[in-house]
Design a protein around this motif. Structure first.
Motif, short mmCIF file in Angstrom:
data_model
loop_
_atom_site.label_atom_id
_atom_site.label_comp_id
_atom_site.label_asym_id
_atom_site.label_seq_id
_atom_site.Cartn_x
_atom_site.Cartn_y
_atom_site.Cartn_z
N LEU B 355 -8.46 76.16 54.10
CA LEU B 355 -7.86 76.70 53.10
C LEU B 355 -7.93 75.84 51.81
CD1 LEU B 355 -4.83 78.39 54.58
CD2 LEU B 355 -7.02 79.39 54.36
N PRO B 356 -7.98 76.52 50.82
CA PRO B 356 -7.82 75.88 49.43
C PRO B 356 -6.39 75.31 49.44
CG PRO B 356 -8.02 78.07 49.01
CD PRO B 356 -8.42 77.85 50.59
N LEU B 357 -6.50 73.95 48.55
CA LEU B 357 -5.10 73.47 48.55
C LEU B 357 -3.83 74.27 48.21
CD1 LEU B 357 -3.64 70.81 49.17
CD2 LEU B 357 -3.78 70.26 46.47
N TRP B 358 -4.24 75.14 47.18
CA TRP B 358 -3.12 76.17 46.62
C TRP B 358 -2.79 77.08 47.74
CZ3 TRP B 358 -2.74 81.43 46.45
CH2 TRP B 358 -4.03 82.08 46.66
N GLU B 359 -3.72 77.31 48.76
CA GLU B 359 -3.05 78.41 49.77
C GLU B 359 -2.26 77.72 50.83
OE1 GLU B 359 -4.58 82.12 51.19
OE2 GLU B 359 -6.24 81.29 50.75
N VAL B 360 -2.75 76.58 50.99
CA VAL B 360 -2.00 75.61 52.00
C VAL B 360 -0.53 75.45 51.43
CG1 VAL B 360 -1.78 73.32 52.90
CG2 VAL B 360 -4.02 74.28 52.76
N ILE B 361 -0.30 75.21 50.13
CA ILE B 361 0.95 74.96 49.45
C ILE B 361 1.78 76.34 49.55
CG2 ILE B 361 2.53 74.35 47.59
CD1 ILE B 361 0.08 72.30 47.16
N ALA B 362 0.97 77.52 49.00
CA ALA B 362 1.91 78.67 48.59
C ALA B 362 2.42 79.49 49.76
CB ALA B 362 0.67 79.62 48.11
N GLY B 363 1.65 79.23 51.07
CA GLY B 363 1.86 79.94 52.25
C GLY B 363 3.48 79.57 52.62
N PRO B 364 3.51 78.27 53.02
CA PRO B 364 4.91 77.87 53.49
C PRO B 364 5.77 77.88 52.23
CG PRO B 364 3.05 76.25 54.00
CD PRO B 364 2.65 77.01 53.01
N LEU B 365 5.44 77.66 50.97
CA LEU B 365 6.62 77.71 50.05
C LEU B 365 7.10 79.28 49.87
CD1 LEU B 365 7.41 75.80 47.66
CD2 LEU B 365 5.97 76.87 46.02
N PHE B 366 6.12 80.14 49.95
CA PHE B 366 6.66 81.58 50.24
C PHE B 366 7.61 82.06 51.32
CE2 PHE B 366 6.20 86.24 51.00
CZ PHE B 366 6.77 86.62 49.55
#
Lengths: 298, 403
Positions: B355-366
């Motif tokens: 996954l791109p980094l933004w998705e790696v962060i966005a998923g758990p953040l959401f």
């Protein structure tokens, strides 16, 4: 400083007005009776006092403050809807609540032993709650509400469902607490309980205060329209009597307003009734309760 | 905080003492391993058992009505002509099985498998496999070239390779699958057991009327926090036990099943990500169960209401194949951000999806945002529902209470 102060309290559930403009106070060290029929608004008032419900209007204060975390260890509460962790052991349950009320493990253990002995439950301390009778469970709940020696004890229907022996044990415990100077607010719909314990009472019906003060003061608010009669013979028909409860050689007579009890005595003598006792009294608390609640309902 | 810890200690001890908790913690993983092993072994056993019969000289009899098959010499099959005799022989267990090739076989492709009542041959994979091979072999007799025949005859063999961003192609590393698979099992087991206990705890307190005395002693946050903490700790211990069991079981099973697994080759980032998501997922489901338990009129009612969350959390298992086949597809993306399904999909996509980094962060953040909202809603539901004995608040009451 008042132990409890309730001013102009009202609470509505949907369209149902549970309590309306209720005011009273409880002084420190007094036992205050909260009298009313089921559904009169007693439990709603107590829950609002403890902020389990939010009041719609009015002030409900304990020691001059709105009830919150800072007061939780000063209060002992026996709710009307009561229950315990059925699968937990008696001693574990008592220790849990004692520690939640701020007692150390050792103090909680010592107090638990004392109170279990007082309530004659020592031999049951390692049993699960569900294996106890309902009377025993209620005694465990009383222990939980007093274990931390609270400044204020709020008991909602403490005698409900008890057999005579367990009732006597709770009676004796409360008497002991009274002599130790506890402030107790307790609600009931049993007149005898209220009359026996309370220094002062409030009587509510349909969420409104109907009478408030010491039992003597409340009685004094009502005209002496009752006659306690002990007699021999046959009672004649008495025109001036509003209500007659005849128990054979004893009768309770309520006479009509603006009539003289002397007239009744004269009629009895003329009818050859042998009068042993003829006492003019004010209504009992029970009669006042029935009258006020009856008026409220009608 | 002190009261929260006292509640947590009580909840933990009450949970840990339950036989259901001990059973799930100690025996369920063993049971799963046992069933997997049994299933693997039973397949091997069935093949071996058939092989033994062939070695003893027993064969499968074939009645060929189509008269199409040539029947060159075969180790497993023998053509028979006298149908009545062969049936009797089959009943006397002279033959392992009995096949009948009808007249219209070339048109329909149907081969009849005749079994005795107590021995349904069609259920044996090995038997089917051997028969299919035989039938194909007969059909391919026309092709002369042995190499070509072998290629058509044998099923396609796949070799999994992975291309990286530098366009290098490497062998697929099975270690990439360990954390998603382990997470899936641990997450489903832990959330379902913790959810059950939490649901029981809240709805029982409501049912047995303990909640009122509790609320006069502690506040909502202390009570809810203590419950989540206590059950969270119990779950943590449970997960640790399972992980320890896995550390023992994985090498043993990999040796038994001939899958080369080295625990040291499992990427540490996968483990860290898995732990974070497990924690967030647990909190989300804990909040949901508290809300449901408080609103429901009793435990039975609570179980029904909670089934939405429990079944929802298992949805990724049913569509796992679709997710793995198209890890960046719409379904994967949607389930990645849907809080009930996101924990499993988060870990699967992170470990397998590049996954791109933004998705790696966005998923758990959401998921974290969803946890916060769920905790707030749970606290509101708790305050509304905990004193509604024997009934559940209406939707209108719930909405009114929220705002």
């Amino acid at each position: 400083m008042k132990a409890i102060e309730v001013n102009n309290f009202s609470k509505k559930f949907g369209d149902f007005q549970a309590v309306s403009d209720l005011s009273f106070h409880v002084d420190p060290g007094e036992i205050f009776g909260f009298l009313g029929r089921n559904g009169a608004g007693k439990t709603t008032t107590i829950r609002s006092l403890l902020r389990i419900y939010q009041p719609d209007t009015g002030d409900l204060l304990i020691q001059n403050q709105i009830f919150g975390d800072h007061l939780k260890n000063d209060i002992g509460y026996l709710p009307e809807e009561r229950g315990l962790y059925t699968r937990a052991k008696v001693i574990d349950t008592i220790m849990y609540f004692a520690r939640l009320k701020g007692l150390s493990r050792s103090t909680a253990s010592q107090r638990a032993s004392e109170l279990l002995e007082l309530m004659q439950l020592t031999e049951h301390s390692n049993k699960t709650i569900q294996s106890l009778s309902s009377g025993m469970q209620q005694k465990v709940q009383i222990i939980i509400s007093i274990i931390h020696k609270p400044k204020l004890l709020i008991l909602d229907e403490p005698f409900r469902g008890l057999d005579p022996i367990n009732r006597q044990i709770i009676y004796d415990t409360l008497k002991g607490l009274k002599s130790e100077g506890y402030t107790i607010l307790f609600s009931s719909h049993q007149i005898a309980e209220i009359e026996e314990f309370s220094d002062r009472v409030i009587m509510i019906a349909d969420g409104k205060s109907r009478a408030y003060g010491s039992i003597q003061d409340i009685k004094m608010q009502f005209e002496p329209r009752f006659i306690q009669l002990n007699y021999h013979g046959k009672l004649p028909h008495l025109e001036t009597v509003e209500e007659l409860n005849d128990y054979g050689n004893r009768a309770e007579i309520k006479f009509k307003e603006n009539t003289s009890p002397q007239l009744i005595l004269k009629q009895l003598i003329e009818a050859d009734v042998l009068v042993e006792k003829f006492e003019i009294t004010r209504p009992s608390l029970n009669q006042i309760f029935i009258q006020l609640c009856g008026e409220a309902t009608s | 905080m002190k009261k929260t810890l006292i509640v947590a200690e009580f909840e933990f001890l009450q949970t840990a003492k339950r036989w259901q908790f001990l059973a799930v913690t100690l025996f369920l993983p063993l049971f799963i391993v046992f069933i997997s092993f049994l299933s693997y072994k039973s397949g091997t056993f069935a093949t071996n058992s058939l092989q033994e019969k062939f070695e003893k000289g027993q064969k499968i009899a074939i009645i060929d009505e189509s008269d199409f098959f040539k029947f060159s010499k075969d180790d497993y099959f023998v053509k028979v002509k006298d149908e009545t005799q062969v049936k009797q022989d089959f009943l006397n267990e002279k033959y392992i099985g009995l096949l009948k090739i009808p007249k219209d076989y070339m048109k329909t492709g149907v081969v009849e498998l005749i079994s005795q009542k107590n021995q349904v041959l069609g259920s044996s994979k090995s038997f089917k496999k051997i028969t299919e091979s035989f039938v194909r072999k007969q059909l391919l007799e026309a092709i002369q070239d042995e190499q070509q025949r072998k290629r058509i005859f044998n099923s396609v063999q796949f070799k999994l390779l992975i291309i990286d961003k530098k366009l290098n192609i490497n062998n697929f590393d099975f270690h990439q699958m360990i954390v998603p698979l382990l997470f899936l099992v641990i997450f489903i087991l832990s959330t379902s057991t913790a959810s059950t206990f939490l649901l029981q705890s809240v709805s029982e307190e409501k049912e047995n009327r303990t909640v009122e005395i509790l609320l006069s002693t502690v506040n909502d946050n202390q009570l809810i926090g203590g419950k989540v903490l206590g059950l969270g700790f119990a779950t943590l211990i449970q997960v640790l036990i399972w992980v320890l069991m896995s550390l023992v079981a994985i090498p043993a099973l990999s040796a038994q099943m001939k899958i080369p697994i080295q625990l040291s080759l499992i990427p540490i980032s996968h483990v860290v990500f898995g732990v974070v998501v497990l924690f967030l997922g647990f909190l989300f489901f804990a909040a949901a169960m508290i809300g449901v338990g408080a609103i429901a009129s009793n435990y039975k009612d609570a179980q029904q209401l909670s089934s939405f969350f429990i079944i929802g959390s298992m949805l990724p298992i049913y569509v796992l194949q679709i997710i793995l086949n198209d890890i960046h597809g719409t379904l994967s993306q949607v389930l990645y951000y849907f809080p009930i399904t996101s924990p499993i999909v988060l870990v699967s996509r992170f470990c397998l999806g590049n996954l791109p980094l933004w998705e790696v962060i966005a998923g758990p953040l959401f998921l974290l945002v969803c946890v916060i909202v769920a905790v707030m809603l749970a606290a509101k539901s708790f305050r509304l529902g905990c004193l509604m004995y024997n009934r559940r608040p209406s939707f209108k009451e719930f909405v009114q209470h929220l705002f």
